[in-house]
Design a protein around this motif. Sequence first.
Motif, PDB file in Angstrom:
ATOM      1  N   ALA A   4       0.852  -1.189   0.000  1.00  0.00           N
ATOM      2  CA  ALA A   4       0.000   0.000   0.000  1.00  0.00           C
ATOM      3  C   ALA A   4       0.885   1.235   0.000  1.00  0.00           C
ATOM      4  CB  ALA A   4      -0.901  -0.002   1.228  1.00  0.00           C
ATOM      5  N   VAL A   5       0.448   2.260  -0.722  1.00  0.00           N
ATOM      6  CA  VAL A   5       1.114   3.565  -0.645  1.00  0.00           C
ATOM      7  C   VAL A   5       0.097   4.528  -0.050  1.00  0.00           C
ATOM      8  CG1 VAL A   5       2.119   5.481  -1.933  1.00  0.00           C
ATOM      9  CG2 VAL A   5       2.603   3.143  -2.636  1.00  0.00           C
ATOM     10  N   VAL A   6       0.423   5.054   1.133  1.00  0.00           N
ATOM     11  CA  VAL A   6      -0.528   5.902   1.855  1.00  0.00           C
ATOM     12  C   VAL A   6       0.205   7.117   2.428  1.00  0.00           C
ATOM     13  CG1 VAL A   6      -2.204   4.098   2.457  1.00  0.00           C
ATOM     14  CG2 VAL A   6      -0.167   4.415   3.877  1.00  0.00           C
ATOM     15  N   GLY A   7      -0.547   8.093   2.900  1.00  0.00           N
ATOM     16  CA  GLY A   7       0.048   9.322   3.420  1.00  0.00           C
ATOM     17  C   GLY A   7       0.013   9.375   4.931  1.00  0.00           C
ATOM     18  N   ALA A   8       1.063   9.980   5.528  1.00  0.00           N
ATOM     19  CA  ALA A   8       1.114  10.114   6.990  1.00  0.00           C
ATOM     20  C   ALA A   8       0.599  11.471   7.442  1.00  0.00           C
ATOM     21  CB  ALA A   8       2.550   9.949   7.476  1.00  0.00           C
ATOM     22  N   ASN A   9       0.413  12.391   6.500  1.00  0.00           N
ATOM     23  CA  ASN A   9       0.109  13.769   6.890  1.00  0.00           C
ATOM     24  C   ASN A   9      -1.308  14.170   6.482  1.00  0.00           C
ATOM     25  OD1 ASN A   9       3.457  14.092   5.843  1.00  0.00           O
ATOM     26  ND2 ASN A   9       2.850  14.185   7.977  1.00  0.00           N
ATOM     27  N   TRP A  10      -1.442  15.352   5.884  1.00  0.00           N
ATOM     28  CA  TRP A  10      -2.758  15.882   5.555  1.00  0.00           C
ATOM     29  C   TRP A  10      -3.095  15.673   4.081  1.00  0.00           C
ATOM     30  CZ3 TRP A  10       0.964  18.007   8.577  1.00  0.00           C
ATOM     31  CH2 TRP A  10       0.635  18.338   9.896  1.00  0.00           C
ATOM     32  N   GLY A  11      -2.331  14.846   3.416  1.00  0.00           N
ATOM     33  CA  GLY A  11      -2.456  14.688   1.964  1.00  0.00           C
ATOM     34  C   GLY A  11      -1.361  15.472   1.260  1.00  0.00           C
ATOM     35  N   ASP A  12      -1.313  15.334  -0.077  1.00  0.00           N
ATOM     36  CA  ASP A  12      -0.307  16.045  -0.893  1.00  0.00           C
ATOM     37  C   ASP A  12       1.122  15.708  -0.500  1.00  0.00           C
ATOM     38  OD1 ASP A  12      -2.532  17.427  -1.935  1.00  0.00           O
ATOM     39  OD2 ASP A  12      -2.392  18.902  -0.330  1.00  0.00           O
ATOM     40  N   LYS A 258       1.323  -6.682   2.936  1.00  0.00           N
ATOM     41  CA  LYS A 258       2.604  -7.002   3.581  1.00  0.00           C
ATOM     42  C   LYS A 258       3.470  -5.772   3.792  1.00  0.00           C
ATOM     43  CE  LYS A 258       1.817 -11.456   3.209  1.00  0.00           C
ATOM     44  NZ  LYS A 258       0.987 -12.036   4.247  1.00  0.00           N
ATOM     45  N   ASP A 259       3.298  -4.783   2.956  1.00  0.00           N
ATOM     46  CA  ASP A 259       4.202  -3.644   2.986  1.00  0.00           C
ATOM     47  C   ASP A 259       3.368  -2.364   2.948  1.00  0.00           C
ATOM     48  OD1 ASP A 259       6.450  -2.099   2.885  1.00  0.00           O
ATOM     49  OD2 ASP A 259       7.036  -2.666   0.841  1.00  0.00           O
ATOM     50  N   ILE A 260       3.558  -1.482   3.923  1.00  0.00           N
ATOM     51  CA  ILE A 260       2.798  -0.231   3.964  1.00  0.00           C
ATOM     52  C   ILE A 260       3.782   0.923   3.827  1.00  0.00           C
ATOM     53  CG2 ILE A 260       1.205   1.185   5.309  1.00  0.00           C
ATOM     54  CD1 ILE A 260       0.172  -1.512   6.534  1.00  0.00           C
ATOM     55  N   ILE A 261       3.925   1.368   2.594  1.00  0.00           N
ATOM     56  CA  ILE A 261       4.864   2.443   2.291  1.00  0.00           C
ATOM     57  C   ILE A 261       4.162   3.752   2.605  1.00  0.00           C
ATOM     58  CG2 ILE A 261       6.221   3.530   0.449  1.00  0.00           C
ATOM     59  CD1 ILE A 261       5.731   0.509  -0.855  1.00  0.00           C
ATOM     60  N   THR A 262       4.640   4.407   3.644  1.00  0.00           N
ATOM     61  CA  THR A 262       3.965   5.602   4.112  1.00  0.00           C
ATOM     62  C   THR A 262       4.752   6.824   3.656  1.00  0.00           C
ATOM     63  OG1 THR A 262       3.132   4.294   5.940  1.00  0.00           O
ATOM     64  CG2 THR A 262       2.989   6.682   6.172  1.00  0.00           C
ATOM     65  N   VAL A 263       4.057   7.696   2.950  1.00  0.00           N
ATOM     66  CA  VAL A 263       4.723   8.859   2.376  1.00  0.00           C
ATOM     67  C   VAL A 263       4.650  10.016   3.368  1.00  0.00           C
ATOM     68  CG1 VAL A 263       4.899  10.354   0.344  1.00  0.00           C
ATOM     69  CG2 VAL A 263       4.048   8.018   0.096  1.00  0.00           C
ATOM     70  N   VAL A 264       5.821  10.567   3.655  1.00  0.00           N
ATOM     71  CA  VAL A 264       5.946  11.654   4.631  1.00  0.00           C
ATOM     72  C   VAL A 264       6.626  12.812   3.912  1.00  0.00           C
ATOM     73  CG1 VAL A 264       7.071  12.357   6.789  1.00  0.00           C
ATOM     74  CG2 VAL A 264       6.142  10.033   6.575  1.00  0.00           C
ATOM     75  N   LYS A 265       6.092  13.987   4.143  1.00  0.00           N
ATOM     76  CA  LYS A 265       6.633  15.166   3.481  1.00  0.00           C
ATOM     77  C   LYS A 265       7.698  15.807   4.370  1.00  0.00           C
ATOM     78  CE  LYS A 265       4.441  18.793   0.804  1.00  0.00           C
ATOM     79  NZ  LYS A 265       3.263  19.092   0.016  1.00  0.00           N
ATOM     80  N   TYR A 318       2.571   9.929  14.578  1.00  0.00           N
ATOM     81  CA  TYR A 318       1.217   9.403  14.790  1.00  0.00           C
ATOM     82  C   TYR A 318       0.621   8.897  13.460  1.00  0.00           C
ATOM     83  CZ  TYR A 318      -3.852   9.773  15.671  1.00  0.00           C
ATOM     84  OH  TYR A 318      -5.201   9.542  15.762  1.00  0.00           O
ATOM     85  N   GLY A 319       0.825   9.688  12.409  1.00  0.00           N
ATOM     86  CA  GLY A 319       0.318   9.294  11.083  1.00  0.00           C
ATOM     87  C   GLY A 319       0.915   7.968  10.646  1.00  0.00           C
ATOM     88  N   CYS A 320       2.220   7.798  10.863  1.00  0.00           N
ATOM     89  CA  CYS A 320       2.891   6.541  10.489  1.00  0.00           C
ATOM     90  C   CYS A 320       2.344   5.388  11.324  1.00  0.00           C
ATOM     91  CB  CYS A 320       4.399   6.650  10.723  1.00  0.00           C
ATOM     92  SG  CYS A 320       5.219   7.623   9.451  1.00  0.00           S
ATOM     93  N   ARG A 321       2.123   5.653  12.607  1.00  0.00           N
ATOM     94  CA  ARG A 321       1.627   4.594  13.493  1.00  0.00           C
ATOM     95  C   ARG A 321       0.230   4.144  13.083  1.00  0.00           C
ATOM     96  NH1 ARG A 321      -0.916   4.683  18.615  1.00  0.00           N
ATOM     97  NH2 ARG A 321      -0.532   6.886  18.967  1.00  0.00           N
ATOM     98  N   MET A 322      -0.643   5.125  12.790  1.00  0.00           N
ATOM     99  CA  MET A 322      -2.014   4.756  12.429  1.00  0.00           C
ATOM    100  C   MET A 322      -2.056   4.067  11.053  1.00  0.00           C
ATOM    101  SD  MET A 322      -3.127   5.592  15.228  1.00  0.00           S
ATOM    102  CE  MET A 322      -4.494   4.504  14.888  1.00  0.00           C
ATOM    103  N   GLN A 323      -1.118   4.402  10.200  1.00  0.00           N
ATOM    104  CA  GLN A 323      -1.041   3.704   8.911  1.00  0.00           C
ATOM    105  C   GLN A 323      -0.485   2.298   9.080  1.00  0.00           C
ATOM    106  OE1 GLN A 323      -2.486   4.458   6.383  1.00  0.00           O
ATOM    107  NE2 GLN A 323      -2.415   6.635   5.904  1.00  0.00           N
ATOM    108  N   GLY A 324       0.265   2.094  10.153  1.00  0.00           N
ATOM    109  CA  GLY A 324       0.964   0.817  10.303  1.00  0.00           C
ATOM    110  C   GLY A 324       2.181   0.763   9.392  1.00  0.00           C
ATOM    111  N   ALA A 325       2.859   1.904   9.253  1.00  0.00           N
ATOM    112  CA  ALA A 325       3.975   2.032   8.297  1.00  0.00           C
ATOM    113  C   ALA A 325       5.020   0.949   8.504  1.00  0.00           C
ATOM    114  CB  ALA A 325       4.624   3.405   8.444  1.00  0.00           C
ATOM    115  N   THR A 326       5.422   0.296   7.402  1.00  0.00           N
ATOM    116  CA  THR A 326       6.559  -0.624   7.465  1.00  0.00           C
ATOM    117  C   THR A 326       7.810   0.064   6.921  1.00  0.00           C
ATOM    118  OG1 THR A 326       5.935  -1.506   5.314  1.00  0.00           O
ATOM    119  CG2 THR A 326       5.154  -2.720   7.229  1.00  0.00           C
ATOM    120  N   GLU A 327       7.619   1.069   6.082  1.00  0.00           N
ATOM    121  CA  GLU A 327       8.736   1.878   5.591  1.00  0.00           C
ATOM    122  C   GLU A 327       8.208   3.251   5.201  1.00  0.00           C
ATOM    123  OE1 GLU A 327      10.248   0.685   1.628  1.00  0.00           O
ATOM    124  OE2 GLU A 327       8.854  -0.995   1.767  1.00  0.00           O
TER     125      GLU A 327
END
Length: 426
Positions: A4-12, A258-265, A318-327
């Motif tokens: 999954a590719v998801v965001g840790a922040n407010w989007g963008d 299996k993999d939650i790629i969390t995008v952080v700005k 917090y955003g990474c934690r709620m996403q369950g970020a793996t990287e």
Amino acid sequence: MVRAVVGANWGDEGKGKITDMLGQSSDIIVRFQGGSNAGHTIINNYGKFALHLLPSGVFYGHTTSIIGNGVALNIPYLFREIQEIVKKGVPEPKILVSNRAQILMPYHILFDQYEEERLGGKSFGSTKSGIAPFYSDKYAKIGFQVSELFDDALLEEKTVRICEQKNVILKYLYHKPELDPKELLATLHEYRDMVAPYVCDTAAFLQEAIHEGKTILLEGQLGALKDPDFGIYPMVTSSSTLAAYGAIGAGIPPYEIKDIITVVKAYSSAVGAGEFVSEIFGEEADELRRRGGDGGEFGATTGRPRRMGWFDAVASRYGCRMQGATEVALTVLDVLGYLEEIPVCVGYEIDGKVTKEFPTTAALAKAKPVYEKLPGWKCDIRGIQTYEELPENCRRYVEFIEKELNVPITMVSNGPGREEIIRRNV
Ligand code: GDP
């Protein structure tokens, strides 16, 4: 394998670019929530595109793009987007639409506008794409599912029933023109003809794909802080922005992700109203906005100038934690090259106490940022391809953020282009 590719922040955060990049090594890309209310900006060989509803994989000949059951499906919008990319020379993409997706109706967009008008200054900063009325109807069980388009008797009965209900509100709350069931039925017939070639049981398709060992990418829209449960309620979006919802919105077992790629700005930005602790203003903000993203920080859907701020470690962790970020993929780092010193928000002061935990909205409204200043690197890092070549202060900034997030930063993005990415082995 499902990623999954998801965001840790407010989007963008730059999810579009990361999805586009990872699309190269994916067989299937799935949108699982949201609708056309936010956009991804993608730059590739065909040009620059702002996609709102289509998954970012549509540019590759080898991928199948899926609009999952969790999406707010605006059918004419989807159609226009397909036509637009094909007009610009992109080969006709392979697109599947879930038979269980629900349809964003023209009246959802009207209700969004009317409600914003009614609320005046107290509005929620909606993009007026009909998303909140759409999800309200879905959970009130008065939405239209794609499968229903193919049942004439049901459709006729339902349009009459829905119009009766909507017209009471239109007439008495908003004082606006009422809906005509015949017109609505004709619209739905048009929608049926537009969407028919794409419709299938996408959950079954994905189940089979998982079985065959295909690589599947779930593409999130917006970020963790806009999630209706865990975000800055009520200034949130109306569908879950979390990777966990990917299982529901795509129709796959949760344990397959299996993999939650969390995008952080590397700094903060937000569109619309809502609490934003590390927000900056005036010339300081204008300069970051001008230099930010690719040609300035302005909303991909609305063109609105984005609100700007320094990196917020409390919110991002917090955003990474709620996403369950793996990287983590850290984006737009190149933008910060002009700064002598870079403030990072490492804590919130609430009622005289400093906390590192992200609180609920009422407490968040009282939070003041606690900053730590890191030395800048004062140069342009675009074009650099390996982590070791980055200036020392730049690496220190990345490693500081990594420690705060408590998740490995495996990718550093130093430009908007697909190739502008530095991989890290951590
Ligand atoms: P998304 O919704 O998360 O995909 O984000 P957007 O596409 O709305 O916003 C990200 C913006 O930043 C786009 O204009 C991208 O082209 C741009 N972008 C993404 N990564 C980078 C980067 O590393 N550096 C720069 N300068 N721009 C980037």
